[in-house]
Structure formats: structure tokens, C-alpha cells
Write an enzyme that holds these catalytic residues in place. Structure first.
Site, PDB file in Angstrom:
ATOM      1  N   GLY A 167      12.150   0.683   3.731  1.00 45.97           N
ATOM      2  CA  GLY A 167      13.300   0.411   2.867  1.00 45.97           C
ATOM      3  C   GLY A 167      14.268  -0.590   3.473  1.00 45.97           C
ATOM      4  N   GLY A 214       0.522  11.317   5.248  1.00 42.67           N
ATOM      5  CA  GLY A 214      -0.725  11.704   5.927  1.00 42.67           C
ATOM      6  C   GLY A 214      -1.967  11.162   5.253  1.00 42.67           C
ATOM      7  N   LEU A 215      -1.810   9.971   4.663  1.00 44.28           N
ATOM      8  CA  LEU A 215      -2.962   9.267   4.071  1.00 44.28           C
ATOM      9  C   LEU A 215      -3.650  10.055   2.954  1.00 44.28           C
ATOM     10  CD1 LEU A 215      -4.573   7.785   7.336  1.00 44.28           C
ATOM     11  CD2 LEU A 215      -3.062   6.614   5.712  1.00 44.28           C
ATOM     12  N   ASN A 275      -6.858  -1.326   0.609  1.00 42.73           N
ATOM     13  CA  ASN A 275      -6.383  -0.945   1.941  1.00 42.73           C
ATOM     14  C   ASN A 275      -7.265   0.187   2.462  1.00 42.73           C
ATOM     15  OD1 ASN A 275      -4.762   0.827   3.850  1.00 42.73           O
ATOM     16  ND2 ASN A 275      -3.366  -0.904   3.669  1.00 42.73           N
ATOM     17  N   GLY A 325       7.497  -2.739  -1.149  1.00 41.43           N
ATOM     18  CA  GLY A 325       7.083  -1.359  -0.925  1.00 41.43           C
ATOM     19  C   GLY A 325       8.049  -0.352  -1.523  1.00 41.43           C
ATOM     20  N   SER A 360       0.827  -1.210   0.000  1.00 39.66           N
ATOM     21  CA  SER A 360       0.000   0.000   0.000  1.00 39.66           C
ATOM     22  C   SER A 360       0.864   1.264   0.000  1.00 39.66           C
ATOM     23  CB  SER A 360      -0.879  -0.015   1.259  1.00 39.66           C
ATOM     24  OG  SER A 360      -1.683   1.126   1.299  1.00 39.66           O
ATOM     25  N   ASN A 375      -5.466  -0.683   7.553  1.00 42.31           N
ATOM     26  CA  ASN A 375      -4.316   0.075   8.040  1.00 42.31           C
ATOM     27  C   ASN A 375      -4.636   0.643   9.418  1.00 42.31           C
ATOM     28  OD1 ASN A 375      -2.131   1.716   8.455  1.00 42.31           O
ATOM     29  ND2 ASN A 375      -2.461   3.034   6.678  1.00 42.31           N
ATOM     30  N   CYS A 408      -0.880   3.877  10.560  1.00 44.27           N
ATOM     31  CA  CYS A 408      -0.261   5.045   9.939  1.00 44.27           C
ATOM     32  C   CYS A 408       0.342   5.917  11.032  1.00 44.27           C
ATOM     33  CB  CYS A 408      -1.270   5.858   9.142  1.00 44.27           C
ATOM     34  SG  CYS A 408      -0.528   7.401   8.558  1.00 44.27           S
ATOM     35  N   GLY A 416      11.531  -3.704   3.378  1.00 53.25           N
ATOM     36  CA  GLY A 416      12.867  -3.621   2.765  1.00 53.25           C
ATOM     37  C   GLY A 416      13.189  -4.684   1.743  1.00 53.25           C
TER      38      GLY A 416
HETATM   39  C1  DHB Z   1       1.360   6.621   5.709  1.00 54.66           C
HETATM   40  C2  DHB Z   1       2.663   6.493   5.922  1.00 54.66           C
HETATM   41  C3  DHB Z   1       3.182   5.333   6.393  1.00 54.66           C
HETATM   42  O1  DHB Z   1       4.483   5.168   6.586  1.00 54.66           O
HETATM   43  C4  DHB Z   1       2.387   4.274   6.666  1.00 54.66           C
HETATM   44  O2  DHB Z   1       2.981   3.196   7.157  1.00 54.66           O
HETATM   45  C5  DHB Z   1       1.061   4.364   6.437  1.00 54.66           C
HETATM   46  C6  DHB Z   1       0.539   5.559   5.953  1.00 54.66           C
HETATM   47  C7  DHB Z   1       0.859   7.934   5.289  1.00 54.66           C
HETATM   48  O3  DHB Z   1       1.350   8.929   5.862  1.00 54.66           O
HETATM   49  O4  DHB Z   1       0.018   8.063   4.405  1.00 54.66           O
END
Ligand code: DHB
Length: 317
Positions: free
Chosen positions: A220, A75-76, A102, A268, A24, A130, A133, A247
Site C-alpha cells: 500500500g 499463505g498462497l 504467477n 496492487g 498478483s 514469486n 512470499c 503503493g
Molecule cells: C502472499 C503474501 C504476500 O504479501 C506476498 O508478497 C506474496 C504472497 C501470500 O501470503 O499469499
């Protein structure tokens, strides 16, 4: 010629071509990289977190590079569930790959509402929730760091779908396996391990944090050994499948996760370096199996040879 390696991954009656997914937030909604990869070469696409309403996300800077990794605070940001259903899903569901939606929200009711809206649509194969976050005040880690809340959320979502329900766990807790056990008991079909680790980077000239939100989520290659240890811990604590994340850049990394106990993996941060990573990883796992006379990729799950080693994880569980 050697026998064809079995790569398929079955989760609660849903069959995915193989055990390699894109994570995601690293592949948009699955429709942006179509010139770059053939989606039918991978097990599935996990969408960027979808919320009830469109979100702009956090102000810049929201991504910085760190040693062997990346720190983000998006921040989604997302187009919202309705726009996803209207503008993205019709195309994504035709790509010949799994679609895992997600979901992120700031209350149990909102999680349920978004899931129900997606449940009505054709083309979503599974849900990943999720709860972890690190970059929003409401929801996010306030769920994922509370075991009772994570359990309550899973219990609330479970009766609302027959499709696979996957809970994505945060490593930012003392004992991630307690959370895994709690969601298994509440009806989850799988867990994703791990989401990002909370991190901080500072510009020493200005003395300011590099991210607008001060801290962010670290991902990572830098987090791979941490993620492997968490997958090892969780997979020994539960009997539902574990998606290993953290990673993975090549087939060797992915095989490590399978050997540690993951049933499938997600790629990712490596997608930002090379969007074809998941395709290469899937092919690499298959050729590793051929070379080693392994007939089914599932034979690798938890097959690390730890004989004559003393595992201290057993004393935590
Ligand atoms: C976001 C960032 C992240 O690292 C994560 O694990 C889930 C969501 C985000 O800020 O959108």
C-alpha cells in the site's frame, strides 16, 4: 488534434496494450472483476500465485489495515494450477488483455513442473515467479532471500519457456540489485520490484499479534517511497525491464515509478479500494503524455531529472 500517444509495451516479442498491470493476489485470476472494469483497458492481469496443488492458505486473521497500508498473510491460498487451467484460463484468455501467470512453489522441481503445465496451454503470455512470499515456511522467502538459490531457480526455468520470464524480487534483503543482476545473468527477461515488506502489528489490549502468523507482508501507499528507491537502484544495475510495484494509487504515482526507471507498473493494494484503479492509471498516464508533448510512454522511463543532485545509490552498486 495531438498525435496519439504510444502506450504499447513489448517484452520479448509479446506486445501488451499498455504498461499498467494488476499485481498478483489483488485481482484473483482475472475473472472476478468483469462487472467492474473493462480488462482491455489495461496491459495485463498477473494471476494470484499458482501452486502445483490447491492451497487453503493460512488461518485467520490474515489481513489487517495499517497506517497507509495493509498487512497480509494469505499463505498462497489458491486453486492450484490444474483448476486454473480447467476453470479460469478458458475465460481469462478471451478478455483482450495480457495474462501473466504467477507461480509459487517450495522446490525448484515444483516451480518447473507448474511452469511446464502452463507452458503447454494457450493463453498465458508470460510468467512471473514469486520467490518472495513472506508468509510460508517452505519456498517463499527461503528462495527470495538467497541470491544463489534465486539464480539457480531462474537458470532451471529459463530453458523451459520461450515466453517472458519475470522474477519478482523481495525488498527484504540488503542489496536487491545483486539479486536483479543474478537473475538477469541467469536469463530472466524482467524483474518485478518490489514484493511486500515484512511487517508486524500488535493488539495492545490482548498483546497478541494481529495476524495468525505473527508477521506478514506490508503493502500500500506506506511502502511507495521504499519501492521507488528500489526501482531506482535496480533499474540502474540491470538492462532488463523493471516492473515497478508498491503503493501506486493514481497516475502520478505510476509516473513516478516510470521516471525512477520502471518500464511498466503493477497496481496492487489499491485494487481493494477501487478495482478500476489500473484503468484510471492507464488513462492518466496517456493524458499526462499528451499534455507534456510526449509521444511514447517509454520516453518517461528513467527520465527523472537528478541533475545537480548527488545520488548515493551509485556508491552501493
Ligand atoms: C502472499 C503474501 C504476500 O504479501 C506476498 O508478497 C506474496 C504472497 C501470500 O501470503 O499469499
Amino acid at each position: 488534434m495531438s498525435e496519439q500517444v504510444k502506450t504499447a509495451f513489448e517484452l520479448k516479442g509479446v506486445s501488451f496494450k499498455n504498461r499498467v498491470f494488476v499485481a498478483s493476489g489483488t485481482f484473483g485470476y482475472g475473472d472476478e472483476c468483469l462487472d467492474l472494469i473493462d480488462p482491455s483497458t489495461i496491459g495485463g492481469i498477473v494471476t494470484k500465485s499458482l501452486s502445483r496443488k490447491r492451497r487453503e492458505g493460512n488461518p485467520p486473521d490474515r489481513i489487517v489495515e495499517t497506517a497507509g497500508g495493509m498487512l497480509n498473510s494469505i499463505g498462497l491460498a489458491n486453486i492450484g494450477v490444474e483448476a486454473f487451467v480447467r476453470e479460469k484460463l478458458p475465460r481469462v484468455k478471451t478478455l483482450g488483455t495480457g495474462v501473466v501467470a504467477n507461480i509459487a512453489a517450495s522446490s525448484i522441481d515444483e516451480y518447473c513442473e507448474v511452469l511446464e503445465m502452463l507452458e503447454r496451454e494457450e493463453g498465458v503470455d508470460a510468467f512471473e515467479i514469486n520467490v518472495s512470499c513472506p508468509n510460508v515456511r517452505e519456498g517463499g522467502l527461503s528462495f527470495g532471500m538467497s541470491c544463489p538459490l534465486t539464480e539457480e531457480l531462474t537458470r532451471a526455468l529459463r530453458p523451459r519457456t520461450r515466453k517472458p520470464l519475470i522474477i519478482k524480487l523481495t525488498p527484504n534483503v540488503s542489496h536487491i540489485s545483486e539479486f536483479a543482476r543474478a537473475v538477469e545473468g541467469a536469463g530472466a527477461d524482467a524483474v518485478s520490484v518490489i514484493n511486500t515488506l515484512i511487517g508486524l502489528a500488535i493488539d495492545v489490549e490482548t498483546r497478541k499479534p494481529k495476524l495468525s502468523t505473527v508477521t506478514g507482508g506490508l503493502s500500500g501507499p506506506a511502502i511507495k517511497p521504499v519501492a521507488l528507491a528500489k526501482v531506482y537502484e535496480v533499474s540502474r544495475a540491470v538492462s532488463i525491464p523493471v516492473f515497478g510495484i508498491g503503493g501506486i494509487s493514481d497516475a502520478r504515482d505510476a509516473i513516478e515509478f516510470l521516471l525512477a526507471g520502471a518500464s511498466a507498473v503493477q497496481i496492487g493494494t489499491a485494487n481493494f479500494v477501487d478495482p478500476s484503479t489500473a484503468t484510471r492509471v492507464a488513462a492518466g498516464i496517456e493524458s499526462y503524455c499528451s499534455r507534456h508533448g510526449i509521444v511514447d510512454v517509454s520516453d518517461l522511463i528513467g527520465a527523472m531529472d537528478a541533475s545537480q543532485r548527488v545520488s548515493v545509490v551509485d556508491t552501493w552498486l
